[in-house]
Write a protein that holds these residues in place. Structure first.
Motif, PDB file in Angstrom:
ATOM      1  N   ARG A 281       0.839  -1.202   0.000  1.00 56.34           N
ATOM      2  CA  ARG A 281       0.000   0.000   0.000  1.00 56.34           C
ATOM      3  C   ARG A 281       0.868   1.243   0.000  1.00 56.34           C
ATOM      4  O   ARG A 281       1.965   1.253   0.543  1.00 56.34           O
ATOM      5  N   ARG A 282       0.313   2.309  -0.547  1.00 63.66           N
ATOM      6  CA  ARG A 282       1.108   3.525  -0.688  1.00 63.66           C
ATOM      7  C   ARG A 282       1.252   4.265   0.641  1.00 63.66           C
ATOM      8  O   ARG A 282       0.304   4.414   1.409  1.00 63.66           O
TER       9      ARG A 282
ATOM     10  N   ASP B 270      -0.961   7.591   1.084  1.00 61.72           N
ATOM     11  CA  ASP B 270      -2.417   7.619   1.110  1.00 61.72           C
ATOM     12  C   ASP B 270      -3.100   8.083   2.398  1.00 61.72           C
ATOM     13  O   ASP B 270      -4.124   8.778   2.318  1.00 61.72           O
ATOM     14  N   PRO B 271      -2.609   7.703   3.591  1.00 59.42           N
ATOM     15  CA  PRO B 271      -3.386   8.056   4.787  1.00 59.42           C
ATOM     16  C   PRO B 271      -3.720   9.547   4.875  1.00 59.42           C
ATOM     17  O   PRO B 271      -4.858   9.915   5.195  1.00 59.42           O
TER      18      PRO B 271
ATOM     19  N   LEU C 203      -3.981  11.665   2.389  1.00 60.42           N
ATOM     20  CA  LEU C 203      -4.842  12.092   1.283  1.00 60.42           C
ATOM     21  C   LEU C 203      -6.286  11.627   1.438  1.00 60.42           C
ATOM     22  O   LEU C 203      -7.195  12.277   0.943  1.00 60.42           O
ATOM     23  N   VAL C 204      -6.512  10.495   2.089  1.00 62.84           N
ATOM     24  CA  VAL C 204      -7.902  10.038   2.240  1.00 62.84           C
ATOM     25  C   VAL C 204      -8.582  10.622   3.479  1.00 62.84           C
ATOM     26  O   VAL C 204      -9.771  10.410   3.686  1.00 62.84           O
ATOM     27  N   THR C 205      -7.825  11.348   4.297  1.00 62.76           N
ATOM     28  CA  THR C 205      -8.434  11.920   5.495  1.00 62.76           C
ATOM     29  C   THR C 205      -8.542  13.436   5.419  1.00 62.76           C
ATOM     30  O   THR C 205      -8.881  14.096   6.402  1.00 62.76           O
ATOM     31  N   GLY C 206      -8.256  13.991   4.251  1.00 61.62           N
ATOM     32  CA  GLY C 206      -8.363  15.446   4.101  1.00 61.62           C
ATOM     33  C   GLY C 206      -7.174  16.191   4.668  1.00 61.62           C
ATOM     34  O   GLY C 206      -7.228  17.398   4.856  1.00 61.62           O
TER      35      GLY C 206
ATOM     36  N   PHE D 111      -2.322  21.132  -0.175  1.00 62.22           N
ATOM     37  CA  PHE D 111      -2.227  21.651  -1.533  1.00 62.22           C
ATOM     38  C   PHE D 111      -2.012  23.167  -1.487  1.00 62.22           C
ATOM     39  O   PHE D 111      -2.343  23.817  -0.490  1.00 62.22           O
TER      40      PHE D 111
ATOM     41  N   HIS E 124       3.867  13.651  -7.986  1.00 60.86           N
ATOM     42  CA  HIS E 124       2.583  14.287  -7.692  1.00 60.86           C
ATOM     43  C   HIS E 124       1.463  13.324  -8.038  1.00 60.86           C
ATOM     44  O   HIS E 124       0.599  13.621  -8.842  1.00 60.86           O
ATOM     45  N   GLY E 125       1.530  12.144  -7.437  1.00 62.78           N
ATOM     46  CA  GLY E 125       0.503  11.140  -7.674  1.00 62.78           C
ATOM     47  C   GLY E 125       1.076   9.802  -8.109  1.00 62.78           C
ATOM     48  O   GLY E 125       0.378   8.796  -8.119  1.00 62.78           O
TER      49      GLY E 125
ATOM     50  N   VAL F 280     -14.747  15.381   4.347  1.00 63.59           N
ATOM     51  CA  VAL F 280     -13.792  14.277   4.446  1.00 63.59           C
ATOM     52  C   VAL F 280     -13.115  14.233   5.818  1.00 63.59           C
ATOM     53  O   VAL F 280     -12.784  13.149   6.320  1.00 63.59           O
TER      54      VAL F 280
ATOM     55  N   GLN G 252      -4.462   8.540  -6.735  1.00 71.45           N
ATOM     56  CA  GLN G 252      -3.057   8.786  -7.082  1.00 71.45           C
ATOM     57  C   GLN G 252      -2.644  10.148  -6.530  1.00 71.45           C
ATOM     58  O   GLN G 252      -2.041  10.224  -5.478  1.00 71.45           O
TER      59      GLN G 252
END
Lengths: 778, 159
Positions: free
Chosen positions: A18-19, A22-23, A25-28, A32, A496-497, B78, B101
């Motif tokens: 797993r990346r 991610d943690p 990015l998926v929790t806001g 950015f 960047h991704g 979120v 991504q």
């Protein structure tokens, strides 16, 4: 060619872990650029006219407005190529007397909030005396056309030519000559995060920190400092989380220069977030090319000579750092693709027009040239009365190393092998039967293949061949184990991704025997990362991965030497695994964390034989290699509406060793989706006056989940000797092959109408127009 | 445009008393006045869905709603999906299936999918693709987003 069993002999490489990204990015908790608060907000006043002379700029009294007259001390953006008759042209930070494309920034309004800045910008009145706008590449070449830049005669800014010795003789010996007039319309990479910049002045140090959506933080710093005329030490550039780039965020934005300049002038923080309309009309465009392609074949269907005239409509200015030569010159260099042909004649021109500048976008030129040559191959197959795959069998390169007519060395490739995998997986004979049955029922199914090479992982020699004043290439990694035993890899690339924090950690982990979760990859900050070129051109895993491996090998050697001292054992008897150095064949070991502590705090125990600290540097600058793939699309065309449904899409690819299969598949998925959008949906449309008609995402149409079928992926892993990690890179391939496969499939579906759709995107309107012109519609 | 309104936004169970112009969009208020920057702005014209949040149980595009219209209604973003350190099944599924991504569109997809599945737990796989086609992603080609949402849907139905 070496067969490779995934996971053999190594621990982390080859695993779909797993990346690590991610943690957050998926929790806001992603960070950015647009998330930062600022004291001042900038809104750009942009030209509503494509070409003209600015007569006046009037703002409300006392309003905070910056125009070109305030920026006299700044240099223009003026990238240079030393070859191919390149004519350098300058792009002012704000339009200076003349506007050259709709959306060009003319003034910058600033206020205490975004809304107020927008209101203020709306009150600025700009009077422009409109002149004739050139929108179309070939029309800009017509004699007597107005000049976009006075210094570029005939509007040609770059021109490459090649004619291999003896070309004419080979051409005359042709049995058949086939022709394609390929037209790729304009696209926008359209990352979901539009561009943004935030420049903050620090009164204590006089430094500015520019946080922005760049793929190249170090080059951005160099360029902005050169333009403003300040030492690089006075600017820090940060690329925080960046919401996709695809090349668009590689080229320097004039807006960033203005922000840094204004932050210094106001001694404060200033920010700009691009809205979607600005992004669509005035960021960077791509893929606008005409290719007139002719192929000469012998009686056996073998391509013996290839001739092309390429016109790339590069827009009004030349992008930094690649220059606008990137599209036409890459087309010139790589048009023959994976085909074995040695006679080659080509002229490639970059033409200036009054449109938004073009810049690299995932695949750069190769989606267009692959589309052109793959149409040629399908037309030739029809002319010879054979399956398109059979014609390819007779033409694909299968002897390596192979040198292309442009001198590119193909070290290895599995063009035929991947195509055969695709043919088998899609069951071509069964499809042909199904297709015939469907046709008797008034349904039009078609299959399209695209085979291509994706040049990846190339260093400075390849870029130098282009004659770039700024020659990218190498990457550096600083790898440190700190006293706590934690590993930090500081890299010059700027993902960047792409998941590079994970894949580089996997490469390093295998070398030093430490779990990737304890390895932090640091990027995107000129204060914390070594100078490097950033992330683009399917290069980061190869270049930064190679540099990471070199640095990790050095750290490994040092750890083993230290363990040898501390365990009083010969170095060759020591192995690193699971966070410790072990004496092979015994239960004796020492934790790497303990050694790390000693490297800083107990250096005396090494008796001066080992240098203090635990930091190593790796730099990697390879010659480059080629990934390859065969894409296969099955489509159904509704002849009454011109609608195309992609029913099946299959990729058989070979990118060498795959470091993380999950991440690699994700790269292919994303590229293919962009390629399908390229083939069917996405088009930037100008009217004849240079006004842009596609300025929302309801007009410029990236595909949705409805337009992308389930993608079937097949992998070959041919380990290349041309990179030290044996990985080749595959970031762009998905976008390169998909357009050609889809367009070939559409043409196959419509073969009974005798039409040839050689224009992308193949919209319902274009398909219906072709069908109507066939005279065969009932 | 200078007339400002005093409103209270309830975001993830917490009240934010803010003063905004009537033209203020919900997404701008969430991000700027309330400082919750996990919700992203992708287009500001209701096409991309990056700004999707759940208002009174319905996924909405917060760029197409005025802040004032959401006053007094429960808003979920979120930042409120996880319970303490325990992630929502949808967040876990996105990580396990590589459903992101660059992560920019991700908050919008998470809120869209959670909102729809809470309303319609038995939604068919086909209908789910229709729902997901209302948001745009430029990185993933949607393959793994669909996979992730289907996996999370199965888990949400079990629990």
């Amino acid at each position: 060619m070496t067969a490779h069993t995934r996971g053999s002999g190594t621990n982390w490489v080859g695993r779909s872990i797993r990346r690590l990204e991610d943690p957050a990015l998926v929790t806001g908790q992603g960070r950015f650029t647009a998330d930062l608060p600022a004291v001042h907000w900038v809104r750009f006043v942009r030209s509503s006219i494509a070409a003209g002379k600015i007569q006046s700029i009037e703002a409300p009294p006392g309003a905070n407005i910056i125009t070109a007259s305030d920026l006299r001390a700044l240099k223009p953006i003026r990238p240079v190529l030393s070859k191919f008759n390149y004519v350098p042209v300058g792009q002012p930070i704000l339009a200076d007397g003349v506007v050259r494309f709709t959306g060009e920034p003319i003034a910058a309004a600033y206020a205490a909030s975004k809304d107020q800045a927008e209101d203020l910008a709306d009150q600025v009145e700009v009077v422009i005396a409109e002149t004739t706008a050139l929108v179309d590449g070939p029309l800009a070449l017509v004699e007597g056309a107005p000049l976009v830049h006075a210094e570029a005669a005939g509007n040609v800014i770059v021109e490459g030519r090649v004619r291999t010795p003896g070309f004419d003789e080979v051409w005359r010996s042709a049995h058949k000559v086939l022709r394609v007039d390929a037209r790729s319309r304009r696209q926008n990479a359209a990352p979901m995060e539009a561009r943004a910049g935030h420049a903050a002045y620090d009164p204590a140090t006089g430094r500015v920190t520019l946080t922005c959506t760049t793929q190249m933080p170090h080059l951005t710093r160099t360029a902005v400092c050169d333009i403003i005329g300040i030492p690089e030490a006075e600017l820090r550039v940060i690329a925080p989380d960046v919401g996709g780039g695809f090349g668009q965020k590689m080229s320097l934005a004039v807006e960033y220069v203005l922000l840094v300049w204004l932050a210094r002038r106001l001694r404060s923080s200033v920010a700009w977030t691009e809205d979607r309309r600005e992004n669509l009309i005035a960021s960077f465009h791509s893929r606008d090319q005409h290719i007139e392609l002719e192929g000469a074949f012998d009686a056996g269907g073998k391509l013996i000579a290839l001739s092309a005239d390429i016109i790339a409509n590069i827009g009004a200015y030349s992008c930094f750092p690649t220059t606008c030569g990137v599209e036409p010159l890459m087309a010139l260099a790589e048009l023959p693709g994976p085909y074995d042909v040695s006679a080659y004649n080509c002229r490639a021109r970059g033409v200036l027009t009054h449109t938004c500048p073009m810049a690299p976008y995932r695949g750069v030129s190769r989606p267009v040239i692959t589309f052109a040559i793959e149409r040629l191959m399908d037309k030739a197959a029809a002319a010879f009365g054979i399956e398109p795959t059979e014609l390819r069998r007779r033409n694909l390169i299968d002897k390596f190393p192979h040198t292309s007519p442009m001198g590119l060395m193909f070290d290895d490739g599995t063009y035929k092998e991947t195509m055969e995998i695709a043919i088998k997986a899609v069951d071509l004979p069964a499809f042909r039967k199904q297709q015939q049955v469907a046709r008797t029922r008034g349904r039009y199914l078609g299959i399209g293949f695209a085979t291509f090479s994706e040049r990846t992982g190339y260093g400075s020699p390849a870029f130098a061949a282009r004659g770039m004043e700024i020659t990218p290439g190498w990457e550096t990694v600083h790898l440190t184990i700190d006293p706590s035993g934690f590993v930090e890899a500081r890299i010059g690339a700027s993902p960047h991704g792409q998941g590079l924090r994970t894949t580089l950690a996997q490469i390093i982990a295998d070398e030093i025997g430490i779990d990737p979760q304890f390895i932090k990859v640091v990027h995107g900050d000129t204060d914390r990362s070594p100078y490097g070129w950033g992330t683009f051109a399917s290069r980061s895993l190869v270049l930064s991965g190679g540099a990471s491996l070199i640095a990790a090998q050095k750290i490994r050697a040092k750890l083993i030497k230290m363990a040898s001292h501390m365990l009083e054992t010969a170095p060759e008897d020591i192995t690193l695994k699971s966070g410790s150095a072990h004496v092979i064949g015994t239960d004796r070991s020492i934790a790497i964390a303990t050694m790390a502590r000693a490297a800083y705090h107990q250096t005396h125990i090494f008796k001066g034989e080992i240098e203090p600290g635990l930091t190593e540097t790796g730099t990697y600058d390879p010659s480059g290699t080629f990934s390859n793939a065969c894409h296969t699309a099955i489509v159904e065309v509704d002849i009454d509406t011109g609608r195309v449904e992609v029913k099946k899409f299959l990729v058989a690819e070979d990118a060498g060793l795959i470091i993380n299969p999950m991440i690699a598949d994700g790269q292919v998925h994303g590229g293919v989706a962009q390629g399908i959008g390229n083939a069917l949906l996405e088009e930037i449309i100008y009217d004849e006056t240079g006004n842009i008609l596609t300025s929302t995402l309801a007009d410029f149409l990236p595909p949705t989940a409805r337009e992308i079928p389930e993608l079937e992926l097949h992998h070959l892993e041919t380990l290349t000797g041309n990179t030290i990690t044996k990985a080749k890179g595959l970031g762009e391939g998905g976008a390169i092959g998909a357009p050609a496969a889809v367009i070939n499939a559409i043409n196959d579906a419509l073969s009974s109408f005798g039409v040839s759709i050689d224009e992308m995107p193949a919209t319902p309107q274009r398909i219906r127009a072709a069908l109507r012109s066939s005279g065969k519609l009932r | 445009m200078s007339d400002k309104l005093d409103i209270t936004l309830n975001i993830n169970g917490r009240d934010y008393a803010i003063r905004v112009e009537s033209r203020r969009t919900l997404v701008d208020a969430i991000r700027e006045e309330c400082g919750q920057t996990g919700t992203h702005i992708g287009c500001e014209h209701g096409v991309c869905g990056a700004c999707t949040v759940i208002v009174a149980g319905e996924p909405v595009r917060s760029c197409l709603m005025f802040a004032e219209q959401a006053a007094g209604k429960p808003i979920r973003t979120v930042e409120g999906l996880a319970t303490g350190d325990t992630m929502h099944p949808m967040q876990r599924a996105f990580m396990e299936n590589h459903g992101l991504q660059c992560g920019f569109c991700t908050p919008g997809f998470l809120m869209l999918a959670v909102g729809v599945l809470e309303r319609e737990p038995e939604i068919s796989d086909e209908d789910l693709v229709d729902v997901l086609s209302s948001n745009l992603c430029r990185c993933t080609g949607y393959q793994n987003i669909i996979k992730a949402v289907r996996a999370a849907a199965a888990e949400m139905r079990r629990s």
